[in-house]
Design a protein around this motif. Structure first.
Motif, PDB file in Angstrom:
ATOM      1  N   SER A 129      33.819  44.964  42.844  1.00 30.14           N
ATOM      2  CA  SER A 129      33.736  45.530  41.846  1.00 30.14           C
ATOM      3  C   SER A 129      35.591  45.226  41.185  1.00 30.14           C
ATOM      4  O   SER A 129      35.201  44.799  40.659  1.00 30.14           O
ATOM      5  CB  SER A 129      33.809  46.487  40.829  1.00 30.14           C
ATOM      6  N   VAL A 130      36.149  45.317  42.583  1.00 33.34           N
ATOM      7  CA  VAL A 130      37.124  45.238  41.942  1.00 33.34           C
ATOM      8  C   VAL A 130      37.831  43.826  42.204  1.00 33.34           C
ATOM      9  O   VAL A 130      38.213  43.590  41.660  1.00 33.34           O
ATOM     10  CB  VAL A 130      37.862  45.641  43.823  1.00 33.34           C
ATOM     11  N   GLU A 131      37.062  43.342  42.494  1.00 29.73           N
ATOM     12  CA  GLU A 131      37.449  41.731  42.403  1.00 29.73           C
ATOM     13  C   GLU A 131      37.237  41.143  41.264  1.00 29.73           C
ATOM     14  O   GLU A 131      37.412  40.436  40.554  1.00 29.73           O
ATOM     15  CB  GLU A 131      36.738  40.985  43.357  1.00 29.73           C
ATOM     16  N   SER A 132      34.975  41.750  40.891  1.00 26.76           N
ATOM     17  CA  SER A 132      34.628  40.725  39.418  1.00 26.76           C
ATOM     18  C   SER A 132      36.022  41.844  38.315  1.00 26.76           C
ATOM     19  O   SER A 132      36.007  40.998  37.739  1.00 26.76           O
ATOM     20  CB  SER A 132      33.394  41.473  39.528  1.00 26.76           C
ATOM     21  N   CYS A 133      36.763  42.333  38.618  1.00 27.79           N
ATOM     22  CA  CYS A 133      38.067  43.675  37.360  1.00 27.79           C
ATOM     23  C   CYS A 133      39.040  42.912  37.776  1.00 27.79           C
ATOM     24  O   CYS A 133      40.334  42.527  36.502  1.00 27.79           O
ATOM     25  CB  CYS A 133      37.554  44.803  37.298  1.00 27.79           C
ATOM     26  N   ARG A 134      39.223  41.719  38.839  1.00 23.89           N
ATOM     27  CA  ARG A 134      40.223  41.198  39.057  1.00 23.89           C
ATOM     28  C   ARG A 134      40.907  40.030  37.711  1.00 23.89           C
ATOM     29  O   ARG A 134      43.047  41.197  37.083  1.00 23.89           O
ATOM     30  CB  ARG A 134      40.889  40.395  40.049  1.00 23.89           C
ATOM     31  N   GLU A 135      40.280  39.419  37.610  1.00 24.95           N
ATOM     32  CA  GLU A 135      41.347  38.688  35.966  1.00 24.95           C
ATOM     33  C   GLU A 135      41.166  39.498  35.327  1.00 24.95           C
ATOM     34  O   GLU A 135      42.407  39.674  34.362  1.00 24.95           O
ATOM     35  CB  GLU A 135      40.101  38.134  36.030  1.00 24.95           C
ATOM     36  N   ARG A 136      40.105  40.622  35.250  1.00 22.36           N
ATOM     37  CA  ARG A 136      40.880  41.580  33.557  1.00 22.36           C
ATOM     38  C   ARG A 136      42.179  42.611  33.655  1.00 22.36           C
ATOM     39  O   ARG A 136      43.108  42.544  33.187  1.00 22.36           O
ATOM     40  CB  ARG A 136      39.244  41.926  33.538  1.00 22.36           C
ATOM     41  N   LEU A 137      41.824  42.764  35.106  1.00 16.70           N
ATOM     42  CA  LEU A 137      43.655  44.001  35.623  1.00 16.70           C
ATOM     43  C   LEU A 137      44.869  42.314  35.556  1.00 16.70           C
ATOM     44  O   LEU A 137      45.792  43.413  34.299  1.00 16.70           O
ATOM     45  CB  LEU A 137      43.523  44.627  36.776  1.00 16.70           C
ATOM     46  N   GLU A 138      44.477  41.138  36.072  1.00 14.51           N
ATOM     47  CA  GLU A 138      45.719  40.313  35.808  1.00 14.51           C
ATOM     48  C   GLU A 138      46.398  40.057  34.415  1.00 14.51           C
ATOM     49  O   GLU A 138      47.307  40.743  33.697  1.00 14.51           O
ATOM     50  CB  GLU A 138      45.519  39.234  36.660  1.00 14.51           C
ATOM     51  N   GLU A 139      45.275  40.530  33.213  1.00 13.72           N
ATOM     52  CA  GLU A 139      45.573  39.561  31.783  1.00 13.72           C
ATOM     53  C   GLU A 139      46.553  41.205  31.231  1.00 13.72           C
ATOM     54  O   GLU A 139      47.365  41.260  30.780  1.00 13.72           O
ATOM     55  CB  GLU A 139      44.492  39.433  31.143  1.00 13.72           C
ATOM     56  N   THR A 140      45.575  42.530  31.302  1.00 15.23           N
ATOM     57  CA  THR A 140      46.170  43.233  31.290  1.00 15.23           C
ATOM     58  C   THR A 140      47.856  43.453  31.383  1.00 15.23           C
ATOM     59  O   THR A 140      48.977  44.236  30.927  1.00 15.23           O
ATOM     60  CB  THR A 140      45.248  44.748  31.801  1.00 15.23           C
TER      61      THR A 140
END
Length: 184
Positions: A129-140
């Motif tokens: 879950s953390v890895e799948s959200c990484r790109e979203r997090l980095e854009e945020t």
């Protein structure tokens, strides 16, 4: 100086055309981002018990971005990070430290409450879950909030943010939920 979301350049490079971040001004002058697409986001396996995708709240650009682990039950219901009991404790800690709440923002490693197979909240999000959200997090982090400093809230958040090797000064704090568990 407060920043109006209409003035923020939001890129659509990663966001699916069915997913929209909609800014909403809160009574205290801060902004949150709401979504209308909760069936499938950022490669996460969707659980039917999840209610909201919790992106962020706060001022952008911000001086300090607090990054927690995952939304809790309260956050899942209302769609904003750090608004449950641990969030209230964090707000108290921030207020007592003298930080200006109009220069802060809040998000999590993952945008959805981590649920087990039976639909109950798990203690922490899975590595997947953390890895799948990484790109979203980095854009945020880098396209929306552009923080001068990051506060990793909890050990899991510290572990991942440190491994990402971002070029933003970071400190970590004990997660307020851990403090609340010690009081019980």
């Amino acid at each position: 100086m407060k920043h109006h979301p209409d003035k923020i350049k939001m890129t659509r490079s990663y966001y699916d055309e069915k997913f929209a971040l909609l800014p909403k001004k809160m009574d205290d002058g801060t902004w949150i981002w709401l979504d209308y697409y909760t069936e499938f986001v950022y490669g996460l396996v969707y659980a039917t018990h999840q209610k909201k995708v919790v992106i962020a709240r706060g001022i952008c650009p911000c001086d300090i971005l607090f990054i927690g682990e995952a939304p809790g039950v309260s956050e899942d219901v209302l769609g904003m990070p750090f608004i449950g009991p641990a969030g209230h404790l964090l707000d108290t800690m921030i207020q007592e430290s003298g930080l200006d709440k109009y220069k802060l923002a809040f998000t999590n490693l993952v945008a959805c409450i981590p649920l087990g197979p039976d639909g109950s909240k798990t203690k922490e999000p899975s590595k997947e879950s953390v890895e799948s959200c990484r790109e979203r997090l980095e854009e945020t982090v880098f396209q929306v909030f552009k923080p001068k400093k990051i506060v990793a809230v909890g050990l899991l958040s510290e572990k991942y943010i440190t491994s990402y090797r971002w070029m933003v000064p970071m400190i970590s704090i004990v997660h307020p939920a851990a403090i609340l568990r010690m009081e019980d």
